[in-house]
Every structure is written in C-alpha cells, then in structure tokens.
Write an enzyme that holds these catalytic residues in place. Structure first.
Site, mmCIF file in Angstrom:
data_model
loop_
_atom_site.group_PDB
_atom_site.id
_atom_site.type_symbol
_atom_site.label_atom_id
_atom_site.label_comp_id
_atom_site.label_asym_id
_atom_site.label_seq_id
_atom_site.Cartn_x
_atom_site.Cartn_y
_atom_site.Cartn_z
ATOM 1 N N CYS A 133 10.643 0.699 -19.840
ATOM 2 C CA CYS A 133 10.005 1.908 -20.802
ATOM 3 C C CYS A 133 9.552 0.243 -21.505
ATOM 4 O O CYS A 133 9.587 -1.001 -21.149
ATOM 5 C CB CYS A 133 11.903 1.346 -21.701
ATOM 6 S SG CYS A 133 12.396 2.833 -20.348
ATOM 7 N N ARG A 138 3.527 -0.421 -19.550
ATOM 8 C CA ARG A 138 4.680 -0.380 -19.097
ATOM 9 C C ARG A 138 5.491 1.227 -18.776
ATOM 10 O O ARG A 138 6.297 1.035 -18.295
ATOM 11 C CB ARG A 138 5.971 -0.506 -19.945
ATOM 12 C CG ARG A 138 5.378 -2.232 -20.388
ATOM 13 C CD ARG A 138 6.225 -2.512 -22.251
ATOM 14 N NE ARG A 138 8.033 -2.659 -21.388
ATOM 15 C CZ ARG A 138 8.226 -4.253 -20.407
ATOM 16 N NH1 ARG A 138 6.709 -4.584 -20.118
ATOM 17 N NH2 ARG A 138 9.256 -3.641 -20.020
ATOM 18 N N TRP A 164 9.713 5.790 -20.060
ATOM 19 C CA TRP A 164 10.059 5.894 -18.767
ATOM 20 C C TRP A 164 11.094 6.181 -17.388
ATOM 21 O O TRP A 164 12.065 5.360 -17.782
ATOM 22 C CB TRP A 164 9.296 4.283 -17.459
ATOM 23 C CG TRP A 164 9.529 3.854 -16.106
ATOM 24 C CD1 TRP A 164 10.334 3.917 -15.727
ATOM 25 C CD2 TRP A 164 8.066 4.751 -15.382
ATOM 26 N NE1 TRP A 164 8.792 4.160 -13.998
ATOM 27 C CE2 TRP A 164 7.990 4.666 -14.588
ATOM 28 C CE3 TRP A 164 6.839 5.164 -16.199
ATOM 29 C CZ2 TRP A 164 7.560 5.365 -12.923
ATOM 30 C CZ3 TRP A 164 5.742 5.453 -14.786
ATOM 31 C CH2 TRP A 164 6.387 5.154 -14.159
ATOM 32 N N ASN A 217 16.125 -0.187 -22.764
ATOM 33 C CA ASN A 217 15.334 -0.381 -22.095
ATOM 34 C C ASN A 217 16.671 -0.789 -20.710
ATOM 35 O O ASN A 217 16.727 -2.117 -20.333
ATOM 36 C CB ASN A 217 13.425 -1.198 -21.245
ATOM 37 C CG ASN A 217 12.823 -0.956 -20.521
ATOM 38 O OD1 ASN A 217 13.424 -0.689 -19.473
ATOM 39 N ND2 ASN A 217 12.544 -2.216 -19.923
ATOM 40 N N GLY A 218 16.128 -0.612 -19.240
ATOM 41 C CA GLY A 218 17.294 -0.273 -18.568
ATOM 42 C C GLY A 218 17.992 1.268 -17.897
ATOM 43 O O GLY A 218 17.674 1.926 -18.254
ATOM 44 N N GLU A 249 -1.045 -0.097 7.057
ATOM 45 C CA GLU A 249 -0.556 -0.445 5.573
ATOM 46 C C GLU A 249 -1.778 -1.881 5.597
ATOM 47 O O GLU A 249 -2.117 -1.972 4.472
ATOM 48 C CB GLU A 249 0.907 -0.709 4.627
ATOM 49 C CG GLU A 249 1.205 -0.551 3.639
ATOM 50 C CD GLU A 249 0.724 -0.482 2.884
ATOM 51 O OE1 GLU A 249 0.572 1.126 2.823
ATOM 52 O OE2 GLU A 249 -0.002 0.047 1.641
ATOM 53 N N LYS A 282 -4.432 -2.063 2.938
ATOM 54 C CA LYS A 282 -4.331 -2.727 1.837
ATOM 55 C C LYS A 282 -5.949 -3.359 1.731
ATOM 56 O O LYS A 282 -6.531 -3.973 0.889
ATOM 57 C CB LYS A 282 -3.806 -3.509 1.428
ATOM 58 C CG LYS A 282 -1.942 -3.193 1.302
ATOM 59 C CD LYS A 282 -1.885 -3.392 -0.408
ATOM 60 C CE LYS A 282 -2.051 -1.969 -0.572
ATOM 61 N NZ LYS A 282 -1.610 -0.402 0.146
ATOM 62 N N GLU A 308 -9.355 -1.070 1.059
ATOM 63 C CA GLU A 308 -9.167 -0.526 -0.260
ATOM 64 C C GLU A 308 -9.591 -1.173 -1.549
ATOM 65 O O GLU A 308 -10.091 -0.927 -2.536
ATOM 66 C CB GLU A 308 -7.889 0.755 -0.597
ATOM 67 C CG GLU A 308 -7.314 -0.326 -1.341
ATOM 68 C CD GLU A 308 -5.607 0.442 -1.567
ATOM 69 O OE1 GLU A 308 -5.904 1.649 -2.447
ATOM 70 O OE2 GLU A 308 -4.702 0.532 -1.242
ATOM 71 N N HIS A 352 -6.696 -0.088 25.407
ATOM 72 C CA HIS A 352 -7.461 1.465 25.188
ATOM 73 C C HIS A 352 -8.604 1.664 24.420
ATOM 74 O O HIS A 352 -8.894 2.741 24.172
ATOM 75 C CB HIS A 352 -6.336 2.696 24.843
ATOM 76 C CG HIS A 352 -5.618 2.647 25.882
ATOM 77 N ND1 HIS A 352 -5.328 2.847 27.263
ATOM 78 C CD2 HIS A 352 -3.748 2.081 25.775
ATOM 79 C CE1 HIS A 352 -3.782 2.897 27.454
ATOM 80 N NE2 HIS A 352 -3.005 2.057 26.520
ATOM 81 N N LYS A 395 -6.108 6.099 -9.032
ATOM 82 C CA LYS A 395 -4.580 5.730 -8.756
ATOM 83 C C LYS A 395 -3.810 6.967 -8.782
ATOM 84 O O LYS A 395 -3.066 6.910 -7.641
ATOM 85 C CB LYS A 395 -3.857 4.889 -10.150
ATOM 86 C CG LYS A 395 -1.973 4.720 -10.245
ATOM 87 C CD LYS A 395 -2.063 3.832 -9.352
ATOM 88 C CE LYS A 395 -0.806 3.419 -8.458
ATOM 89 N NZ LYS A 395 -0.739 2.493 -7.546
HETATM 90 C C1 AGP Z 1 -2.763 2.741 -1.404
HETATM 91 O O1 AGP Z 1 -3.242 1.778 -2.253
HETATM 92 C C2 AGP Z 1 -3.259 4.093 -2.503
HETATM 93 N N1 AGP Z 1 -2.974 3.797 -4.159
HETATM 94 C C3 AGP Z 1 -3.494 5.532 -1.829
HETATM 95 O O2 AGP Z 1 -3.643 5.650 -0.393
HETATM 96 C C4 AGP Z 1 -2.107 5.846 -2.100
HETATM 97 O O3 AGP Z 1 -0.628 5.086 -1.937
HETATM 98 C C5 AGP Z 1 -1.934 7.540 -2.026
HETATM 99 O O4 AGP Z 1 -3.305 8.451 -2.930
HETATM 100 C C6 AGP Z 1 -0.853 8.499 -2.282
HETATM 101 O O5 AGP Z 1 -0.339 8.493 -3.102
HETATM 102 P P1 AGP Z 1 0.651 9.057 -4.405
HETATM 103 O O6 AGP Z 1 2.114 7.499 -3.493
HETATM 104 O O7 AGP Z 1 0.861 8.372 -5.672
HETATM 105 O O8 AGP Z 1 0.890 10.357 -3.642
#
Ligand code: AGP
Length: 614
Positions: A2, A27, A74, A100-101, A487, A491, A494, A510, A609
């Site tokens: 928060c 935040r 938050w 906050n906590g 993963e 990273k 993207e 394969h 995001k």
């Molecule tokens: C991952 O780094 C991306 N930001 C994206 O793949 C993300 O994980 C995906 O859009 C799912 O989002 P969510 O976890 O908010 O559902």
C-alpha cells in the site's frame, strides 16, 4: 504493497497528501482514503483511484487542516471497497490509522476486542489494530506513543503504520516492521510516506525507520525515535536524498522488473507469512481448509492459465502429482475455453493468474462453471475478476507487479502451489511426517536461498553481455525444471525480442538438435537433483555440435563446469523446489540482455501487463 502519506506542520495538509498519494499509485491501488483534522476530523475514502477520492473533497473547509493521513490500498485482507479502504478510525472516533502490511494474529485480537464491546465495520486487520491501540490507551491510561508501542508488542506480522489522535493534533506516531516508512524533515514540519516520492519536492532531508523502530513526532520538536521492543532511545540518522522521483519509485533500481526480481525473497516471505509454520509443523491455507473434502476426494486438478501463469501451472502439475498424488492436467485458457472439455464432479478447476483479469482465463472459468465445476483460483490481485468468479482460492501476496514481464508473480504462484501440495500430501498421508517436516523446513529457507542466488548478478551481467547479440536461443530442462526452461525462454523473447524456445531436454533428439551450431546459445538447467546424468548427456550432445552452453547448476558442481561455456551456481534445495531458485538467474539473464539491447524492459513492444481482451 500500500501507499502511505502523512503530514504535520504549518502548511495545508490536503494538497500534499492527495498529490503524494498520486505519486504512490505505482505501489498498487484498489481504493484510497484521506483524513484531516481541522477543529474536527474529516475522513473520506473510496474504492477506486486517488482521482476518485479527490472528487469527494468538495468544499474548501473540507480541505483545510495542518495534520492528515492518506492511503492507497493494495488489498490483502478484505475485498477492495469503501469500508475496507484506509484510514480506519477507532470506536471512540479519536484515533486515525493507516497501515501497510499484514497482521497475522488480527482475528484473535479482534475476538478479544469484540468481547470488550468493540464493534467493527470492516474486514481489515488495520481496524483491529487501531482499536487495540485505543484499548491499551484506555486500560493502561497511557499516551498514544506508549499505547502504540504496547499494542505492537502484542501483534505478529508486518507493518508500517501512522496514527494520530484528534484530541492531540500536534503529534503523530509511526512504526515499522517489514514495510518501509520514510520521514521527510522540513522547517517546523514533517512528511511521512512509504517512500520519499511524496515529499522530495519539499525537503531532501529524510530518515528511514528501521525494523522494530517507532517515531513520535511533534510539530516544532525533534523526532523521538524508539525501539518498539525495549523503548530504548535511538538517535535519528538524517540523510540528504540524492535520488530523483523516478529512481525512488523504482526503489533505486533502473527498472521495475529488476526491482521486482530483487523483491522476490521478501514477497515470498509475505506469501508464506501466517501460512508456513515450521515450528508448528503446520501449513495454514483457509481456502483449502474450507474445502478440504473437495481436495481429498479430487480425481483431477485442471489448471488453466496463460503465459507465465501457465508455466507456473506446469510446475504445479509436478508438485501436486509428486507430493499429493493428485492427477493434474494443465491447459492454456485460450484453448480450454473453445474446446468442449470433459469436467467431472470430482474435478477441481484451478485458474492461475497474476492480474486476475486475463480474458481467456475468465472465459475458461465461466465455461467450467456452466459445467458445475468447483473453481479454486491462485491470484495476486485481491478482489479482481477471477477470484470473484471462483468458489475459493489463495492469494499470492506478491504485491503489485508493474513490469510487464512476470517475475515475482511466477515464484509466488509456485510457492502457493508448493504449500498447497505439501498440505494435501500431509492430509492424504502420501508422504511421511519426516518427509513433510523436511519439505516444510526447506520451504521456509527458500527466500534466503534466493537472496544468495541474487548475488550472482554481476557474473550474470557478463554472460548477458556475451550473448546479447544472439538471434536465437534454446532453453532445456527436465522434470520440475522443464517448465522453468519454458519460462526462461518466454522472459528472453518478450523483453529482448530474441527468438527463444524451451524444451524438455530429452526432446532435443526429436528435432531441435538440428538447430545446434556455434551460434546457438543453449541455456540448460542442470541441477543435481532429478535426471542429472541424463541432462549431462544432453549437454555433451550439444557440445559435440559446437553449441554454446550456459548451465544453471547446483553449487559445487564440477562435472558440468568442465563441459559448459558458462556455469551459474544456485544453492542446493529439494528437487521439487528447484524451480524457485533456477528461475532467478534466467530472469536476470533476460533482463540484462534486454538492457544491453536497449529494449524497453518494463513496457516491451506489442505487450500489455494484463491481456483483458481476446
Ligand atoms: C509473462 O511475463 C507475461 N506478462 C504474460 O505471459 C502473462 O503471464 C500472461 O498474460 C498471464 O497474465 P496473468 O497471470 O495476469 O493471467
């Protein structure tokens, strides 16, 4: 996480606080509130943004006063709504608090206060704390500072709090344990905030409370700093801030993504807080406890998610099957929603999502509900759409994740699944008590092991510089670390726009091994546990074709060190928990490669995001 802003001094508090709250919206916010004292207490709060709060302060009289507190929430306990927003006021109407906590033992304290006649409007731990402070003032006949100190010695948890008493509007009390609190020191005035962004334009003289410290500040007097436990006096250390506004928002890091990578040890402590209790051989997850029979009788868990959350679900598959012996399948939300999936009565559908707003995952949940499925969500944003559409769930408590590339979202999701799988394994007896205790004590050590892993940062920067001009990359892992390979590849692609693919290491023969040549960097997770000898063979196959090998190994490994071009060591841990550590170097590698390539790390091209559209 928060945002807190307070002011006491000769200026009008309102504009300082409201603008300060806007500075802290990074935040995380789902609601906001502000209280001022000027002849009487004026307190307004609302679900939504600070701009929505501003609309509530209409008259000039409502915005006057030289002492006040503001808060952007938050949510961790209690849905985001007007009543749960801060500030919270004690039953007498005199004490005002922002916090906050997380207070872990708030429920027990609340029951005691209810027996003493206190009433509560909200679901928050914060409203309990302000009434505990009031109760101490009444019973012990002490001032606000002493009451805060005595009350905090009764609570368990993390906090940054600021409190004032409208009966004594020349004084403000603040304290911290685990959540930040900065005090800006001006001429006959004090600014209090979660970080310095709200007051940096007014003063660069600041002090930061340390854990277990509290401050009693009075208009026109020196701050009185104390140790909460033993009341010992502490000399204030006042520093002149050199950071810019932008740098402070990022905690001094260049990007939110790097800040969030480094936050992982502490946010994982928050994920476990009040839940992983090794001293009691206990894992407390109310979401599961309320539906324990559902889980004990589950024939299958169907995990649904997208991107990083889908990868976390794949780790969850290994965890639930290995520990709790519950069959799991992991589905892309976007595929699941358009199939006609078969969901049986004893299936549990488990959406995984950081934002709680991913359109495909929401749609998949609605389809599952049409088939009368039980939905258990793992999510970070309290009160977001996915938890609201679900029957129950567990929040990850990762705090706001600003960087588009998920980092702490992944590790906290995996941590939640590890806690769930371990709890169910104990309930089902699929592991022995000695194994359970071993897993439980190791889980509690993960944050510290991540801190140790983060110390490889400088070496990782050198490796990143070496591979920054690559045009392709492969990521390989086996078992629990296969999802980590996926993963790691996500990273890199993207945020650096380098084409990268993750594979189960055994899949190389394969097809993908045709890609190997001296220009192909291959990131291999080759930790000691699991199919170590097999992955060493895979490394030898790559080496014989001149591929460049960057291996993540268990510290002390010598065998891979003689084969790989670069080796990054991580602390030893149980096989089931290696994803929590192995992912850290891959996060840092992708971050530094993207920085060297001049990419926009926090807002990569074409990405959002939260993908709230199809
Ligand atoms: C991952 O780094 C991306 N930001 C994206 O793949 C993300 O994980 C995906 O859009 C799912 O989002 P969510 O976890 O908010 O559902």
């Amino acid at each position: 996480m928060c945002g807190i802003v307070g002011y006491i001094g000769h200026r009008n508090a309102y504009p300082i606080i409201i603008n300060g709250l806007k500075r802290l919206e990074y935040r995380g916010y789902d609601s906001a509130g502000l209280a001022l004292f000027n002849h009487d207490l004026i307190s307004k709060k609302t679900k939504g943004k600070v701009a929505d709060l501003e609309q509530l302060f209409v008259t000039k009289a409502e915005t006057e006063g030289h002492i006040g507190l503001g808060h952007t929430r938050w949510a961790t306990h209690g849905e985001p709504n007007d009543i749960n927003a801060h500030p919270h006021i004690s039953n007498s109407g005199n004490l005002v608090i922002v916090h906050n906590g997380i207070i872990e033992n708030y429920d027990a304290i609340k029951q005691t206060l209810i027996q003493r006649g206190y009433q509560f409007e909200s679901d928050t731990d914060t409203e309990v704390l302000v009434n505990l402070i009031e109760d101490v003032m009444r019973n012990e006949k002490v001032g606000l500072g002493k009451a805060v100190q005595m009350a905090l010695n009764e609570v368990v948890g993390a906090y940054a709090i600021v409190v004032f008493d409208k009966q004594n509007p020349d004084e403000m009390v603040m304290a911290r344990l685990g959540s930040p609190l900065a005090i800006g020191i001006g001429e006959e005035e004090y600014f209090i905030a979660s970080d310095a962004t709200p007051f940096i334009e007014f003063t660069k003289n600041a002090m930061y409370l340390e854990d277990e410290q509290m401050a009693i500040i009075k208009r026109g007097a020196e701050p009185d700093i104390r140790n909460i436990k033993d009341d010992s006096k502490i000399l204030p250390y006042i520093q002149e801030l050199q950071l810019s506004l932008d740098q402070i928002e990022k905690g001094g890091y260049e990007h939110f993504m790097l800040k969030e990578i480094y936050e992982q040890p502490n946010v994982l402590r928050d994920t476990m807080r009040g839940r992983v209790l090794p001293e009691k051989n206990l894992i407390k997850l109310s979401g599961i406890d309320n539906y324990l029979n559902k889980f004990l009788n589950a024939d299958r868990i169907i995990m649904i998610g997208a991107g990083t959350s889908w990868h976390a679900g794949l780790v969850g598959e290994y965890l639930f099957e290995e520990l709790a012996r519950i069959p799991v399948e992991v589905e892309y939300s976007s595929e699941f929603r358009y199939r006609n999936p078969i969901i049986k009565d004893n299936d549990i559908v488990m959406p995984v999502s950081q934002s709680g707003e991913t359109a495909d995952t929401l749609a998949a949940i609605k389809l599952a509900k049409e088939k009368n499925a039980f939905i258990y969500a793992i999510c970070n944003v309290v009160g977001s759409s996915i938890p609201r559409e679900s029957d129950s769930g567990t929040y990850t408590h990762a705090g706001p994740e600003i960087g588009v590339a998920s980092t702490k979202a992944f590790t906290t999701q995996v941590m939640v699944m590890a806690m769930m799988a371990l709890k169910l394994a104990k309930e089902k007896g699929t592991i022995s008590m000695s194994e359970y205790n071993l897993y439980l004590s190791e889980l509690a050590q993960i944050p510290e092991k991540i801190e140790k892993t983060l110390k490889t940062d400088l070496y990782i920067q050198q490796i990143a510089h070496f591979y920054k001009d690559a045009t392709n990359a492969l990521y390989l892992g086996r078992g629990f670390n296969f999802p980590v390979a996926l993963e790691g590849a996500l990273k890199l692609k993207e945020i650096s726009y380098i084409h990268a693919e993750g594979y189960p290491a055994a899949e190389m023969k394969h097809g993908p091994i045709a890609l190997i040549d001296e220009n192909m960097p291959v990131f291999v997770i080759a930790t000691k546990k699991g199919q170590y000898e097999k992955i060493v063979s895979n490394i030898q196959e790559i080496k014989s074709r001149k591929g460049k090998i960057i291996a993540i190994v268990t510290e002390g490994d010598t065998q891979v060190k003689n084969l790989a071009d670069h080796v990054i060591e991580i602390p030893e841990t149980l096989e089931a928990f290696t994803p929590l550590l192995a992912t850290i170097p891959l996060q840092l590698l992708s971050y530094y490669i993207a920085v060297y390539r001049g990419c926009n790390v926090d807002q990569p091209r074409n990405l959002a995001k939260s993908v709230t559209v199809e």
